[in-house]
Scaffold this active site. Sequence first.
Site, mmCIF file in Angstrom:
data_model
loop_
_atom_site.group_PDB
_atom_site.id
_atom_site.type_symbol
_atom_site.label_atom_id
_atom_site.label_comp_id
_atom_site.label_asym_id
_atom_site.label_seq_id
_atom_site.Cartn_x
_atom_site.Cartn_y
_atom_site.Cartn_z
ATOM 1 N N CYS A 2 -6.588 -22.541 52.859
ATOM 2 C CA CYS A 2 -7.702 -22.564 53.800
ATOM 3 C C CYS A 2 -8.417 -21.221 53.717
ATOM 4 C CB CYS A 2 -7.177 -22.832 55.210
ATOM 5 S SG CYS A 2 -8.507 -23.130 56.348
ATOM 6 N N TYR A 10 -8.850 -10.050 40.635
ATOM 7 C CA TYR A 10 -9.566 -9.270 39.612
ATOM 8 C C TYR A 10 -10.666 -10.080 38.910
ATOM 9 C CZ TYR A 10 -4.829 -7.250 39.805
ATOM 10 O OH TYR A 10 -3.625 -6.748 40.209
ATOM 11 N N PRO A 15 6.008 -1.082 28.560
ATOM 12 C CA PRO A 15 5.117 -2.228 28.729
ATOM 13 C C PRO A 15 5.608 -3.238 29.754
ATOM 14 C CG PRO A 15 6.520 -2.562 26.843
ATOM 15 C CD PRO A 15 6.929 -1.236 27.434
ATOM 16 N N GLY A 16 4.664 -3.892 30.385
ATOM 17 C CA GLY A 16 4.971 -5.025 31.258
ATOM 18 C C GLY A 16 4.304 -6.249 30.656
ATOM 19 N N ARG A 17 2.983 -6.318 30.834
ATOM 20 C CA ARG A 17 2.198 -7.474 30.405
ATOM 21 C C ARG A 17 2.460 -7.891 28.953
ATOM 22 N NH1 ARG A 17 -2.670 -8.347 32.672
ATOM 23 N NH2 ARG A 17 -2.651 -6.183 33.332
HETATM 24 N N1 LLP Z 1 4.114 1.784 33.920
HETATM 25 C C1 LLP Z 1 3.535 2.058 35.100
HETATM 26 C C2 LLP Z 1 3.794 3.354 35.732
HETATM 27 C C3 LLP Z 1 2.691 1.128 35.719
HETATM 28 O O1 LLP Z 1 2.105 1.419 36.872
HETATM 29 C C4 LLP Z 1 2.477 -0.130 35.104
HETATM 30 C C5 LLP Z 1 1.639 -1.147 35.726
HETATM 31 C C6 LLP Z 1 3.120 -0.370 33.859
HETATM 32 C C7 LLP Z 1 3.924 0.608 33.303
HETATM 33 C C8 LLP Z 1 2.969 -1.656 33.120
HETATM 34 O O2 LLP Z 1 1.658 -1.889 32.801
HETATM 35 P P1 LLP Z 1 1.306 -3.105 31.805
HETATM 36 O O3 LLP Z 1 1.975 -2.822 30.490
HETATM 37 O O4 LLP Z 1 1.806 -4.332 32.423
HETATM 38 O O5 LLP Z 1 -0.185 -3.094 31.720
HETATM 39 N N2 LLP Z 1 -1.399 -6.680 38.678
HETATM 40 C C9 LLP Z 1 -2.228 -6.235 37.570
HETATM 41 C C10 LLP Z 1 -1.553 -5.195 36.758
HETATM 42 C C11 LLP Z 1 -1.119 -3.976 37.562
HETATM 43 C C12 LLP Z 1 -0.245 -3.038 36.783
HETATM 44 C C13 LLP Z 1 0.329 -1.950 37.616
HETATM 45 N N3 LLP Z 1 1.094 -1.006 36.881
HETATM 46 C C14 LLP Z 1 -2.651 -7.453 36.752
HETATM 47 O O6 LLP Z 1 -2.308 -8.578 37.123
HETATM 48 O O7 LLP Z 1 -3.346 -7.316 35.765
#
Ligand code: LLP
Length: 419
Positions: free
Chosen positions: A335, A307, A265-267
Amino acid sequence: MPIKLNNTKNSLNYNNLCKIIKKHNTPIWIYEWEIIKKKIKLLKQFDIIRYAQKACSNINILKLMKKTGLKIDAVSYGEIKRALISNFKPKKDEIIFTSDSIDEDTLNIITKKKITVNAGSTNILKIIGKKKKRHKIWLRINPGFGNGHNKKTNTGGVNSKHGIWDIKKALILIKKYKLKLIGLHMHIGSGANYNHLLKMCKSMIKNIIKVNIDIKSISTGGGLPIPYYYKEKEINIKEYFKIWNNTRNYIASYIGHNITLEIEPGRFLVAQSGLLITKVNIIKKINNKKFVLIDAGFNDLIRPCMYGSYHHISVLKSKNSERNKEKYIICGPLCESGDIFTQDPKGNIKSRKLPKIKKGDYLIFHDTGAYGSTMSSNYNTRPLIKEILFKKGKAYIIRNNQSIKNILKLEQNCKKIKF
Ligand code: LLP
């Protein structure tokens, strides 16, 4: 769900934010470590939590994460460097490099430091295999479908550049270059809708049975959504784990030994831990519209422009917030006409009902801990802004403002190229 600023159990509260803005110029990113820690705990059932640092990659946060036992995903040379400096150890598989392509510098560092690669294309297998036999790899499979909060964050299906389609071809290359296959990985998109979950699990099983391979691990990827609106619910982690755990058990009995279950996870881990503090510089009334110009632009927070993402906005100075609401369009100083924080995914400008705003008020953008600071740029020659972290009630500056001098330095003393 956006946190309430009057809740003094959190460090991200009205009093603390007022103290910060007295001493520091806005805009500023603010985080709270304890919120991240709580989110990590929720995923503890998984054997390995591999944090996708692209969401928020400040090394001070990464170092704290490392101490909780997290492992890490890196997607560039720079992210590998961040992981190394934050004490993640490649030998213990604490760093995985995920990519569909690779450049020379990255190839050198992953082979030198023995960093496992999560390959998103068969091309990358060839490149690594030619450079170094027996390198450890995962295969990132494109299951043929994807999902995300926006089509730009969907990473599966025929319109996605990500992932391997031809698993048989990948296995031929693995054999040819004697690469060590560790596991299969799937990530269908960010902010995915979990109607796709069962489909994803079935696809993982189908791929393993199809080629009859032996692996040590599977990874569910990332993508866990968070509620950006009050009306949205938190994802049911127990249910999510149960479905993946059943899948893992099925695969383990098919293969004949235990396998580890990773999540990436990231988000989910960081989004709710972060706020962006901004100041109102100007209020422009044009016809019947009120444009509020703040000191942060899409160079700082790009999600609403890129988005049409929604971030809850609080007005820090307004205590009678439920009364006197008016409609405002919240804009940045850039700008560029698209520098508007209140727009929908199609780019239509929307007004937001907020407590009455005056020049000099502070607007707080909620849930900006993920893909906030990491997606910032220097557009309009605006420097990257300060990051502050609260830990056990104390505040630390974890990144200073970038200076304009620093930005301009790269363009000074230019040299003639000799061919
Ligand atoms: N693993 C892979 C291979 C990924 O490409 C990503 C995110 C993650 C894990 C983590 O995903 P998450 O758990 O954060 O959903 N900039 C966009 C999100 C792009 C995510 C790209 N890859 C936003 O602001 O919503």
